[in-house]
Motif scaffolding. Structure first.
Motif, short mmCIF file in Angstrom:
data_model
loop_
_atom_site.label_atom_id
_atom_site.label_comp_id
_atom_site.label_asym_id
_atom_site.label_seq_id
_atom_site.Cartn_x
_atom_site.Cartn_y
_atom_site.Cartn_z
N GLY A 122 0.77 -1.22 0.00
CA GLY A 122 0.00 0.00 0.00
C GLY A 122 0.81 1.28 0.00
N TYR A 123 1.97 1.28 -0.66
CA TYR A 123 2.74 2.52 -0.74
C TYR A 123 3.59 2.51 -2.00
CZ TYR A 123 6.95 0.00 0.85
OH TYR A 123 8.01 -0.85 0.95
N ASP A 182 -9.52 7.41 -3.86
CA ASP A 182 -9.22 5.97 -3.81
C ASP A 182 -8.62 5.47 -5.12
OD1 ASP A 182 -10.14 5.64 -1.17
OD2 ASP A 182 -12.22 5.46 -1.86
N HIS A 206 1.73 7.10 0.60
CA HIS A 206 0.93 5.97 1.08
C HIS A 206 -0.39 5.92 0.32
CE1 HIS A 206 -1.58 3.55 3.86
NE2 HIS A 206 -0.43 2.96 4.14
N ARG A 207 -0.98 4.74 0.27
CA ARG A 207 -2.27 4.56 -0.38
C ARG A 207 -3.29 5.61 0.08
NH1 ARG A 207 -5.74 0.56 -2.39
NH2 ARG A 207 -4.06 -0.98 -2.50
N ASN A 208 -3.30 5.88 1.38
CA ASN A 208 -4.29 6.80 1.94
C ASN A 208 -4.09 8.24 1.48
OD1 ASN A 208 -5.34 4.62 3.33
ND2 ASN A 208 -4.25 5.08 5.23
N SER A 209 -2.91 8.53 0.89
CA SER A 209 -2.64 9.89 0.43
C SER A 209 -3.17 10.15 -0.98
CB SER A 209 -1.13 10.17 0.46
OG SER A 209 -0.61 10.04 1.76
N PHE A 218 -5.47 4.75 -5.79
CA PHE A 218 -4.16 4.10 -5.68
C PHE A 218 -4.03 2.96 -6.69
CE2 PHE A 218 -1.30 0.87 -3.94
CZ PHE A 218 -0.18 1.62 -3.66
N SER A 258 1.48 14.15 0.10
CA SER A 258 0.09 14.10 0.53
C SER A 258 -0.78 14.66 -0.58
CB SER A 258 -0.11 14.90 1.83
OG SER A 258 0.19 16.27 1.61
N THR A 259 -2.08 14.38 -0.52
CA THR A 259 -3.03 14.87 -1.51
C THR A 259 -2.54 14.55 -2.93
OG1 THR A 259 -3.33 16.72 0.03
CG2 THR A 259 -4.57 16.82 -2.01
#
Length: 209
Positions: A134-135, A156, A149-152, A158, A181-182
């Motif tokens: 996930g990165y 969704d 990271h996936r969450n960045s 990624f 980020s973003t």
């Protein structure tokens, strides 16, 4: 310090006094820079009876995020005839402190510059992906490698990323180095990511993964 300091004695008897001096100096290094990744100190006697200079040499190797390697060494020349080992240790740590202060100053200025420019997005290309973990990593057009990271990744997206995908993102200095980020894909909506002929962002001349 993330990794306990390593202290190696070569042809030198380790004493409580020497050990206390080294630990005191390490603590002062951490006051200058509290995010040193690792530190290896070698205290050695390289000559029994040198014609000139000190028989002792002290070398300090440090790593500082995101990827700086600093080396400070002291082996006083013949202008300091046979200085005591304690003096050589202090001299090496003095040199290490100077380097850390200069690096910390440069990083503060860089961080301040990024903060001032925070309203501007950075353009980057995906160069490494680890889908199961996930990165991945981006490379900005000025050559900096940045973790994300996936969450960045916005929307969704990624799983749409591929090597070579162009993105816009914000870059900041985190605990482990530069991170994004973003992260927003700049391909047109509905177009598969990573297609070189469809990517809006083009790498600069001479860019390599």
């Amino acid at each position: 310090m993330k990794v306990p300091p390593e202290i190696t004695y070569r042809n030198v008897d380790k004493t409580n006094a020497l050990d206390a001096l080294v630990k005191e100096k390490i603590a002062k290094l951490e006051q200058v820079c509290d995010y040193i990744s690792s530190c290896h100190i070698v205290i050695e006697k390289i000559h029994d009876r040198p014609r000139s200079g000190s028989p002792y040499r002290v070398r300090i190797d440090m790593t500082v995020p995101p990827g700086h390697e600093l080396v400070a060494e002291s082996n006083p020349p013949d202008v300091n005839q046979y200085p005591p080992l304690e003096a050589v240790i202090r001299d090496a740590f003095h040199a290490a402190t100077r380097q850390l202060r200069e690096l910390a100053r440069q990083q503060r200025e860089s961080d301040k510059s990024r903060t001032n420019d925070s309203a501007q997005q950075t353009t980057a290309l995906v160069i490494k992906l680890f889908p199961e973990q996930g990165y991945g990593f981006l490379k900005t057009l000025d050559g900096e490698e940045v973790y994300f990271h996936r969450n960045s990744v916005l929307h969704d997206d990624f799983d749409r990323l591929e090597i070579g995908t162009g993105v816009h993102c914000f870059v900041e200095l985190g605990e482990e180095g530069l991170q994004a980020s973003t992260v927003k894909i700049v391909d047109k909506p509905g177009v598969g990511a990573g297609k070189a002929e469809q990517t809006i962002v083009k790498p600069p001349l001479g860019w390599q993964e």
